[in-house]
Design a protein around this motif. Structure first.
Motif, PDB file in Angstrom:
ATOM      1  N   LEU A  71      -5.339   7.224   4.235  1.00 60.30           N
ATOM      2  CA  LEU A  71      -4.130   6.510   3.798  1.00 60.30           C
ATOM      3  C   LEU A  71      -4.484   5.050   3.503  1.00 60.30           C
ATOM      4  N   GLU A  72      -3.995   4.548   2.407  1.00 52.81           N
ATOM      5  CA  GLU A  72      -4.214   3.147   2.024  1.00 52.81           C
ATOM      6  C   GLU A  72      -2.861   2.422   1.992  1.00 52.81           C
ATOM      7  N   TYR A  73      -2.877   1.223   2.634  1.00 50.63           N
ATOM      8  CA  TYR A  73      -1.615   0.469   2.773  1.00 50.63           C
ATOM      9  C   TYR A  73      -1.643  -0.786   1.880  1.00 50.63           C
ATOM     10  N   SER A  74      -0.515  -1.114   1.351  1.00 52.36           N
ATOM     11  CA  SER A  74      -0.367  -2.396   0.623  1.00 52.36           C
ATOM     12  C   SER A  74       1.063  -2.903   0.818  1.00 52.36           C
ATOM     13  N   TRP A  75       1.168  -4.281   0.887  1.00 49.21           N
ATOM     14  CA  TRP A  75       2.497  -4.927   1.046  1.00 49.21           C
ATOM     15  C   TRP A  75       2.835  -5.634  -0.260  1.00 49.21           C
ATOM     16  N   ILE A  76       4.054  -5.372  -0.723  1.00 49.26           N
ATOM     17  CA  ILE A  76       4.508  -5.945  -2.006  1.00 49.26           C
ATOM     18  C   ILE A  76       5.738  -6.830  -1.731  1.00 49.26           C
ATOM     19  N   PHE A  77       5.691  -8.088  -2.260  1.00 48.13           N
ATOM     20  CA  PHE A  77       6.812  -9.050  -2.093  1.00 48.13           C
ATOM     21  C   PHE A  77       7.017  -9.770  -3.420  1.00 48.13           C
ATOM     22  N   ASN A  78       8.246  -9.739  -3.888  1.00 44.39           N
ATOM     23  CA  ASN A  78       8.588 -10.370  -5.175  1.00 44.39           C
ATOM     24  C   ASN A  78       7.669  -9.859  -6.291  1.00 44.39           C
ATOM     25  N   GLY A  79       7.348  -8.500  -6.247  1.00 41.76           N
ATOM     26  CA  GLY A  79       6.579  -7.877  -7.315  1.00 41.76           C
ATOM     27  C   GLY A  79       5.086  -8.055  -7.216  1.00 41.76           C
ATOM     28  N   SER A  80       4.608  -8.733  -6.181  1.00 38.73           N
ATOM     29  CA  SER A  80       3.178  -8.994  -6.048  1.00 38.73           C
ATOM     30  C   SER A  80       2.660  -8.418  -4.745  1.00 38.73           C
ATOM     31  N   ILE A  81       1.389  -7.890  -4.806  1.00 37.04           N
ATOM     32  CA  ILE A  81       0.753  -7.403  -3.585  1.00 37.04           C
ATOM     33  C   ILE A  81       0.275  -8.617  -2.793  1.00 37.04           C
ATOM     34  N   ILE A  82       0.745  -8.708  -1.570  1.00 36.12           N
ATOM     35  CA  ILE A  82       0.391  -9.873  -0.763  1.00 36.12           C
ATOM     36  C   ILE A  82      -0.547  -9.522   0.389  1.00 36.12           C
ATOM     37  N   ALA A  83      -0.746  -8.222   0.649  1.00 40.65           N
ATOM     38  CA  ALA A  83      -1.667  -7.808   1.717  1.00 40.65           C
ATOM     39  C   ALA A  83      -2.033  -6.339   1.524  1.00 40.65           C
ATOM     40  N   ASN A  84      -3.238  -5.891   2.017  1.00 40.00           N
ATOM     41  CA  ASN A  84      -3.695  -4.512   1.903  1.00 40.00           C
ATOM     42  C   ASN A  84      -4.029  -3.960   3.292  1.00 40.00           C
ATOM     43  N   THR A  87      -0.720  -3.901   8.811  1.00 37.01           N
ATOM     44  CA  THR A  87       0.031  -4.939   9.520  1.00 37.01           C
ATOM     45  C   THR A  87       0.072  -6.202   8.664  1.00 37.01           C
ATOM     46  N   LEU A  88       1.301  -6.706   8.421  1.00 35.67           N
ATOM     47  CA  LEU A  88       1.513  -7.924   7.634  1.00 35.67           C
ATOM     48  C   LEU A  88       1.786  -9.087   8.591  1.00 35.67           C
ATOM     49  N   THR A  89       0.983 -10.166   8.454  1.00 32.72           N
ATOM     50  CA  THR A  89       1.176 -11.348   9.303  1.00 32.72           C
ATOM     51  C   THR A  89       1.363 -12.580   8.411  1.00 32.72           C
ATOM     52  N   ILE A  90       2.419 -13.354   8.652  1.00 30.90           N
ATOM     53  CA  ILE A  90       2.691 -14.617   7.912  1.00 30.90           C
ATOM     54  C   ILE A  90       2.968 -15.695   8.950  1.00 30.90           C
ATOM     55  N   ASP A  91       2.194 -16.778   8.913  1.00 30.65           N
ATOM     56  CA  ASP A  91       2.421 -17.891   9.842  1.00 30.65           C
ATOM     57  C   ASP A  91       3.347 -18.937   9.227  1.00 30.65           C
ATOM     58  N   ASN A  92       4.087 -19.640  10.129  1.00 28.51           N
ATOM     59  CA  ASN A  92       4.916 -20.805   9.730  1.00 28.51           C
ATOM     60  C   ASN A  92       5.865 -20.456   8.586  1.00 28.51           C
ATOM     61  N   VAL A  93       6.749 -19.497   8.831  1.00 26.57           N
ATOM     62  CA  VAL A  93       7.642 -19.026   7.779  1.00 26.57           C
ATOM     63  C   VAL A  93       8.636 -20.109   7.385  1.00 26.57           C
ATOM     64  N   ASN A  94       9.097 -20.005   6.133  1.00 28.36           N
ATOM     65  CA  ASN A  94      10.131 -20.899   5.621  1.00 28.36           C
ATOM     66  C   ASN A  94      10.990 -20.126   4.639  1.00 28.36           C
ATOM     67  N   THR A  95      11.804 -20.858   3.900  1.00 26.32           N
ATOM     68  CA  THR A  95      12.754 -20.214   3.003  1.00 26.32           C
ATOM     69  C   THR A  95      12.074 -19.234   2.047  1.00 26.32           C
ATOM     70  N   SER A  96      10.892 -19.592   1.556  1.00 26.57           N
ATOM     71  CA  SER A  96      10.226 -18.771   0.531  1.00 26.57           C
ATOM     72  C   SER A  96       9.805 -17.398   1.047  1.00 26.57           C
ATOM     73  N   HIS A  97       9.811 -17.212   2.352  1.00 23.79           N
ATOM     74  CA  HIS A  97       9.360 -15.936   2.913  1.00 23.79           C
ATOM     75  C   HIS A  97      10.506 -14.964   3.167  1.00 23.79           C
ATOM     76  N   GLY A  98      11.724 -15.376   2.933  1.00 23.14           N
ATOM     77  CA  GLY A  98      12.850 -14.478   3.121  1.00 23.14           C
ATOM     78  C   GLY A  98      12.995 -13.552   1.928  1.00 23.14           C
ATOM     79  N   GLY A  99      13.300 -12.254   2.164  1.00 23.53           N
ATOM     80  CA  GLY A  99      13.505 -11.298   1.083  1.00 23.53           C
ATOM     81  C   GLY A  99      13.027  -9.913   1.459  1.00 23.53           C
ATOM     82  N   ASP A 100      12.873  -9.044   0.417  1.00 21.72           N
ATOM     83  CA  ASP A 100      12.508  -7.635   0.632  1.00 21.72           C
ATOM     84  C   ASP A 100      10.990  -7.457   0.559  1.00 21.72           C
ATOM     85  N   TYR A 101      10.449  -6.825   1.589  1.00 21.88           N
ATOM     86  CA  TYR A 101       9.028  -6.503   1.662  1.00 21.88           C
ATOM     87  C   TYR A 101       8.879  -4.969   1.572  1.00 21.88           C
TER      88      TYR A 101
END
Length: 633
Positions: A71-84, A87-101
């Motif tokens: 199985l291969e995993y990928s995370w898509i946010f705002n139409g772009s792959i942001i991680a493969n 587990t998705l990790t984002i530090d120091n979140v702000n407004t730009s990180h809110g939305g559908d993943y």
């Protein structure tokens, strides 16, 4: 071993069936095998982890899936792959990180995905827009916030939600709209808010309280205003701030308390004023005083009252109003302001006098003075009533009595200080001063007594001895221009003397006063040449009269210059040639006068040396800069 057949059948495959399968074939002679990988397409994809965060938090989402292998995993946010990774990790979140993943899982057999919404709690809520309004304006406030998505806005005022939009609009603003407005922003992750104070400028300022007050009472004025919040009140009277509260209290008011009071109401949004006039009832400050009036003489009654506005004084005699211009028998009575003058008094003018202070605004504030008795009697008088004489003149006062002789006389002198001094041995009807001196200035009156009683004239005859010039300016003076001239004048008299200086221009017979010259001396520091002579004189004056000095004639002579000598001699060519770094001295001497000023000038007229009568210009170290023309003026 899962089967002993050439064909392997598995119904209802799931994750556990994915993997490598080996087919093993054997007989007596031996065996052989072959392998194949079976893939189960991903299914039941799920994401675990917190989906609500505050600014600065760390996002951690874990994606899992049935199916496999590989199985291969990928995370898509705002139409772009942001991680493969799963587990998705984002530090120091702000407004730009809110939305559908979306977590997408794939292998050879297929793919599947799941979408999860990440919420950033609102933060940095900010309200923009004007916070100061006038009555009737439209209020508009805009609220913005970081964080998201799905931010919901609400406006809270006085504990109540008044709108559920990011922009608050209120038409026709009035007092009720002033205060603290809170913009509250929420989503699944949390909430935040910002408060702003809206100010409505003061309007409809009113002042309540009485407008009229008896003298000595207390004033209370209450100022109220629409608008707000945080209204500041101040009271001004005669351009001065008298109080900083909405209630103005003044105790024990007097005439100076009357007038216009202005209430000024202000806050951040603006200010407005309203004024009212306080009227103070009259109060007598001088009551008339009774007494005796000599027949055919004059008498003045003083009745003075204060209040606001200034009251009108009405005089009464025996409860009858004395009106201006009305003449009674033997008497001319005139009420002028607070003074009542009785001239040519007759016996019918005896009676009870009083005055009333009348308020022009409120009749119930009127007050009446004390009542006095005026009695018209026959009294002696001294003639002449006033004498203005020169030093050394002869003066005779006569005591004219009314009544039956024989009389005994006493003469008195009333000094300027108001003391009455008995003139010893003066017991006849006349009093003579053979040669008036300054200390004879004063008032003279007599007492005439007979068997009926003693009467004295109430108004002394006034003797004034005029001042005299005891030091005149020099009759004639002649000076050259620039030579200081001093004129001196001194007078003698009874009271303090004041001095004035006058100039008589050439060709004129009229003196013109010299401004600000009030000393016994007048100095001309720098007279200028005038072909015509000018006259100067002084006047000494006091309460007893004036004294004029002789006129001093001033002639300013024309100056004369007889000779100018220059060394070294400018006609000698040898004196004009000099070697660099040597020295030279130029001397110019002028004869004549008076007060000759000599100046050395160089080339374009630059002054290099100035002196009185004689001037020397030294050049200790010559250079080419000193080459040029030098001339003496």
């Amino acid at each position: 071993i899962i089967a002993n057949t050439s064909t392997l059948t598995i119904d209802d495959v799931n994750t556990s069936h994915g993997g490598d399968y080996t087919c093993n074939v054997t007989n007596v002679a031996g065996n052989d095998n072959d392998s194949i990988t079976v893939y189960i397409a991903p299914y039941n994809v799920s994401v675990m982890g917190n989906t609500s965060y505050s600014q600065g938090d760390r996002v951690m989402l874990n994606c899992t899936s049935e199916g496999g292998p590989q199985l291969e995993y990928s995370w898509i946010f705002n139409g772009s792959i942001i991680a493969n990774t799963s587990t998705l990790t984002i530090d120091n979140v702000n407004t730009s990180h809110g939305g559908d993943y979306a977590c997408n899982v794939t292998n050879i057999a297929g793919d599947d995905n799941v979408v999860v919404a990440v919420y950033i709690a609102p933060y940095s809520v900010n309200v923009t827009g004007n916070t100061s309004y006038s009555e009737g304006d439209q209020l508009m406030l805009n609220c913005t916030s970081e964080g998201g998505p799905q931010l919901e806005y609400s406006w809270i005022f006085n504990g109540n939600i008044i709108a559920n939009t990011s922009t608050l609009t209120i038409d026709d603003v009035n007092t009720s709209h002033g205060g603290d407005y809170t913009c509250n922003v929420t989503n699944v992750a949390g909430d935040d808010n910002a408060m702003v104070t809206v100010y409505v400028a003061p309007y409809d300022v009113t002042i309540s309280g009485m407008r009229r007050y008896p003298y000595g009472s207390s004033v209370e004025l209450i100022c109220a205003s629409e608008g707000g919040p945080q209204l500041d009140f101040s009271w001004t009277f005669s351009d001065n701030i008298t109080d900083t509260d909405n209630i103005l209290n003044i105790s024990n008011i007097d005439a100076t308390s009357g007038g216009e009071y202005t209430c000024n109401v202000s806050n951040t949004a603006g200010s407005q004023t309203n004024s009212t006039t306080v009227y103070v009832g009259p109060r007598f400050i001088i009551d008339p005083e009774g007494g005796e009036v000599v027949i055919n003489g004059s008498f003045m009654l003083n009745c003075s009252a204060e209040g606001f506005p200034r009251p009108t004084i009405v005089w009464y005699i025996n409860d009858t109003v004395i009106r201006v211009g009305i003449t009674s028998t033997n008497t001319s009575m005139i009420a002028v302001s607070s003074m009542l003058t009785i001239s040519s008094a007759g016996f019918s003018d005896s009676g009870v006098y009083y005055c009333e202070a009348v308020s022009s605004e409120f009749a119930d504030l009127n007050v009446t003075s004390s009542m006095i008795n005026i009695t018209v009697v026959e009294r002696p008088v001294v003639n002449p009533p006033r004498s203005n004489v020169a030093l050394g003149d002869s003066v005779t006062f006569t005591c004219d009595e009314f009544g039956s002789p024989p009389f005994t006389y006493f003469w008195f002198m009333r000094t300027v200080a108001g003391d009455d001094v008995l003139l010893v041995n003066e017991t006849i009807e006349t009093y003579n001063i053979s040669a008036a001196q300054y200390n004879d200035t004063g008032g003279y009156f007599c007492e005439a007594s007979n068997s009926i009683g003693v009467l004295s004239n109430s108004t002394p005859a006034v003797l004034q001895v005029r001042p005299d010039i005891v030091e005149h300016p020099v009759v004639m003076q002649s000076v050259y221009p620039g030579v200081m001239v001093n004129f001196s004048c001194r007078a003698a008299g009874f009271s303090t003397l004041n001095y004035s200086w006058f100039v008589v221009p050439s060709g004129s017979n009229t003196g013109m006063r010299i401004e600000n010259e009030t000393n016994t001396t007048y100095i001309i520091a720098n007279p200028v040449y005038d072909i015509n002579a000018t006259g100067y004189y002084c006047i000494g004056s006091n309460n007893e009269g004036i004294a004029v000095s002789n006129t001093s004639t001033l002639t300013v002579l024309q100056p004369v210059i007889t000779n100018i000598t220059i060394t070294p001699d400018p006609s000698d060519d040898n004196t004009l040639l000099h070697i660099a770094n040597s020295s030279v001295s130029l001397t110019c001497t002028a004869d004549g006068g008076p007060r000759i000023m000599t100046t050395w000038l160089f080339n374009d007229g630059t002054a290099v040396a100035i002196g009185n009568g004689s001037v020397t210009y030294d050049i200790p170290l010559l250079s080419t800069d000193h080459t040029g023309v030098y001339y003496c003026v």
